[in-house]
Write an enzyme that holds these catalytic residues in place. Structure first.
Site, PDB file in Angstrom:
ATOM      1  N   GLU A 158     -28.340  19.004  88.764  1.00 46.13           N
ATOM      2  CA  GLU A 158     -28.525  18.135  89.930  1.00 46.13           C
ATOM      3  C   GLU A 158     -29.962  17.611  90.007  1.00 46.13           C
ATOM      4  O   GLU A 158     -30.689  17.833  90.962  1.00 46.13           O
ATOM      5  CB  GLU A 158     -28.138  18.865  91.212  1.00 46.13           C
ATOM      6  CG  GLU A 158     -26.646  19.125  91.302  1.00 46.13           C
ATOM      7  CD  GLU A 158     -26.179  19.629  92.663  1.00 46.13           C
ATOM      8  OE1 GLU A 158     -25.041  19.332  93.043  1.00 46.13           O
ATOM      9  OE2 GLU A 158     -26.963  20.319  93.344  1.00 46.13           O
ATOM     10  N   GLU A 267     -19.129  19.400  89.272  1.00 41.50           N
ATOM     11  CA  GLU A 267     -19.089  20.289  90.434  1.00 41.50           C
ATOM     12  C   GLU A 267     -18.288  19.614  91.535  1.00 41.50           C
ATOM     13  O   GLU A 267     -18.505  18.436  91.849  1.00 41.50           O
ATOM     14  CB  GLU A 267     -20.485  20.605  90.971  1.00 41.50           C
ATOM     15  CG  GLU A 267     -21.327  21.503  90.093  1.00 41.50           C
ATOM     16  CD  GLU A 267     -22.610  21.947  90.775  1.00 41.50           C
ATOM     17  OE1 GLU A 267     -22.648  21.984  92.039  1.00 41.50           O
ATOM     18  OE2 GLU A 267     -23.580  22.246  90.068  1.00 41.50           O
TER      19      GLU A 267
END
Length: 339
Positions: A158, A267
């Site tokens: 991320e 995710e």
């Protein structure tokens, strides 16, 4: 001769890993859960290995994070090189594909925190480049020696505003690109077939993805796959997934076309106490990824579905207080062509 021809035809017709849609689970908490005595039960209430339960629900891919020098903290530790290799080998023995997620930290790396490992503090930038290469190479080599070839490997987790702060912040894209490329080079040196993933959060935010990957292209960052997180729960106001799912689909399509890359949702998660809504969301996400033109949509991975709230206090697992998977997990059993 006839048997040989039939065998050859079956071999040609059998789908390769690259042709199989990834239905995955990130299960980095599993070793700790098992070590603390947590018991997993299948839908019938029979105690079972978590891997068996996941596989029975259609999961064919396991994602594992790896931290440089983690602590032994139950929630924010573990995931060392040795533990990651052991888990990857276990996944492979269950017939699972493997994704490795390098955080380049001693603990969580995400949009709120990208702390460099303590052992790398005080290193100048050339040394940091070597740190990234050497650590990545070391973990990849350990996997190789164990007989595991990851299908995908993430360089950073991320990385909305970069990684390994402050040197790898997006305020300094030339340096960030160099750090990414050292990770990429180390992965390919050990495992040329592994696809390198760059991963951002908020997969419905096309403007941000364009800005980030335009810069990645401008500064020569090397990668094979664009990875996305998609958590409606964490969007402003916590809207229902139905309000952003079209944006996710549009962004997946745009990323694949704009940069000529494969894409996947690495995710995803929904509220554990709303299993029907999470089930519906998971079906919608899988279909958006599968519908990316040219077969460039690779798959969908649930983050810690087995991480039951009773153990982790995490709200977005797909496991109930009874130790069993919720209905949400049944979404991975559905053939994507089905309605």
């Amino acid at each position: 001769m006839k048997k040989l021809l039939i065998a050859l035809m079956m071999a040609v017709a059998a789908p390769t890993h690259a042709e199989v849609f990834a239905k995955g689970a990130d299960i980095g908490w599993l070793p700790q859960m098992e070590a603390t005595g947590y018991k997993f039960y299948d839908s019938d209430g029979k105690e079972e290995d978590c891997f068996r339960i996941l596989k029975d629900h259609g999961i064919n891919t396991i994602r594992l994070r790896t931290w440089v020098h983690p602590s032994n903290d139950r929630a924010s530790g573990h995931n060392s090189k040795d533990e990651t290799v052991a888990m990857a080998l276990r996944a492979q023995r269950w017939g699972m594909r493997v994704m490795i997620d390098f955080h380049y930290s001693d603990s969580w790396a995400d949009p709120q925190q990208q702390r460099k490992p303590a052992a790398w503090e005080g290193h100048d930038f050339p040394q940091l480049l070597d740190d990234v290469y050497n650590y990545t190479h070391e973990v990849m080599q350990a996997l190789k020696q164990a007989g595991v070839t990851p299908e995908w490997v993430q360089v950073g987790n991320e990385t909305r505003t970069g990684m390994i702060y402050p040197e790898g912040h997006t305020d300094n894209w030339p340096q960030l690109a160099q750090l990414i490329n050292r990770g990429y080079d180390a992965i390919k040196a050990v495992s040329p077939s592994s696809k390198v993933v760059l991963h951002l959060d908020r997969g419905n935010d096309n403007a941000w993805f364009r800005t980030w990957f335009d810069n990645a292209q401008k500064y020569g960052a090397k990668y094979d796959v664009i990875g996305m997180s998609y958590y409606p729960f964490w969007l402003d106001g916590r809207p229902d997934y139905s309000e952003s799912i079209s944006d996710l689909g549009a962004n997946l399509n745009d990323m694949a076309a704009r940069y000529d890359k494969e894409v996947m949702v690495v995710e995803v998660g929904g509220v554990d106490t709303e299993p029907q809504n999470t089930y519906d969301m998971l079906l919608a996400v899988q279909r958006k990824v599968a519908d990316v033109p040219g077969g460039k949509g690779l798959g969908v991975i649930y983050w810690e579905p087995q991480g039951a709230r009773s153990w982790s206090h995490y709200e977005l697992s797909a496991w109930g207080a009874d130790g069993r998977p919720t209905k949400a997990m049944e979404a991975f059993r559905v053939k994507l062509g089905d309605k």
